[in-house]
Design a protein around this motif. Structure first.
Motif, mmCIF file in Angstrom:
data_model
loop_
_atom_site.group_PDB
_atom_site.id
_atom_site.type_symbol
_atom_site.label_atom_id
_atom_site.label_comp_id
_atom_site.label_asym_id
_atom_site.label_seq_id
_atom_site.Cartn_x
_atom_site.Cartn_y
_atom_site.Cartn_z
ATOM 1 N N MET A 1 0.854 -1.179 0.000
ATOM 2 C CA MET A 1 0.000 0.000 0.000
ATOM 3 C C MET A 1 0.895 1.236 0.000
ATOM 4 N N VAL A 5 -1.377 6.801 1.062
ATOM 5 C CA VAL A 5 -2.745 6.316 1.218
ATOM 6 C C VAL A 5 -2.981 5.865 2.651
ATOM 7 N N SER A 6 -2.002 5.191 3.269
ATOM 8 C CA SER A 6 -2.197 4.718 4.641
ATOM 9 C C SER A 6 -2.356 5.885 5.606
ATOM 10 N N LEU A 8 -4.057 8.417 5.172
ATOM 11 C CA LEU A 8 -5.452 8.838 5.158
ATOM 12 C C LEU A 8 -6.260 8.073 6.198
ATOM 13 N N PHE A 9 -5.853 6.850 6.494
ATOM 14 C CA PHE A 9 -6.595 6.008 7.426
ATOM 15 C C PHE A 9 -6.052 6.107 8.844
ATOM 16 N N TRP A 10 -4.739 6.163 9.001
ATOM 17 C CA TRP A 10 -4.131 6.304 10.319
ATOM 18 C C TRP A 10 -2.810 7.041 10.171
ATOM 19 N N HIS A 35 -3.901 9.522 14.956
ATOM 20 C CA HIS A 35 -5.260 9.669 14.432
ATOM 21 C C HIS A 35 -5.679 8.425 13.651
ATOM 22 N N LEU A 36 -6.971 8.245 13.601
ATOM 23 C CA LEU A 36 -7.592 7.206 12.784
ATOM 24 C C LEU A 36 -8.596 7.919 11.898
ATOM 25 N N MET A 37 -8.305 7.962 10.605
ATOM 26 C CA MET A 37 -9.142 8.617 9.604
ATOM 27 C C MET A 37 -9.373 10.102 9.907
ATOM 28 N N THR A 41 -8.867 10.787 17.407
ATOM 29 C CA THR A 41 -7.487 11.139 17.732
ATOM 30 C C THR A 41 -7.222 11.019 19.225
#
Length: 106
Positions: A1, A5-6, A8-10, A35-37, A41
């Motif tokens: 990945m 891009v990752s 953006l999720f975490w 943070h997660l997405m 946070t």
């Protein structure tokens, strides 16, 4: 990945909150976050500094929490409650769903 891009999720990093005391001086709060997405946070590792405008730019020096509180007139400089604790709310909700599912499935 793709690493971009990752994120953006975490992700994690450092951020600052600045409170201007005068045109030549500001108090900075630097903290670390996870943070997660970008919605959930948590924050930790709060450090204060005073930034002073000079001819060469902004000069900073670290200060204690008590000194920062005094410079801020007794007002706390912190991220919002949501930014500080929302990831724990999410983890608690997931745990609650797992527990209810385990109880209901037995």
């Amino acid at each position: 990945m793709d690493p971009g891009v990752s994120m953006l999720f975490w992700g994690w990093g450092r951020k600052n909150i600045t409170r201007q005391m005068s045109p030549q001086q500001a108090v900075l709060l630097t903290y670390r976050y996870l943070h997660l997405m970008f919605v959930f946070t948590t924050t930790w590792g709060y450090t204060y500094a005073v930034a002073t405008a000079t001819e060469q730019g902004w000069a900073t020096r670290g200060v204690t929490d008590a000194e920062a509180l005094q410079l801020l007139g007794g007002e706390q400089l912190r991220p919002s409650i949501w930014k500080r604790f929302s990831i724990f709310l999410l983890l608690g909700a997931v745990l609650l769903v797992v527990v209810i599912g385990a109880i209901g499935g037995s």
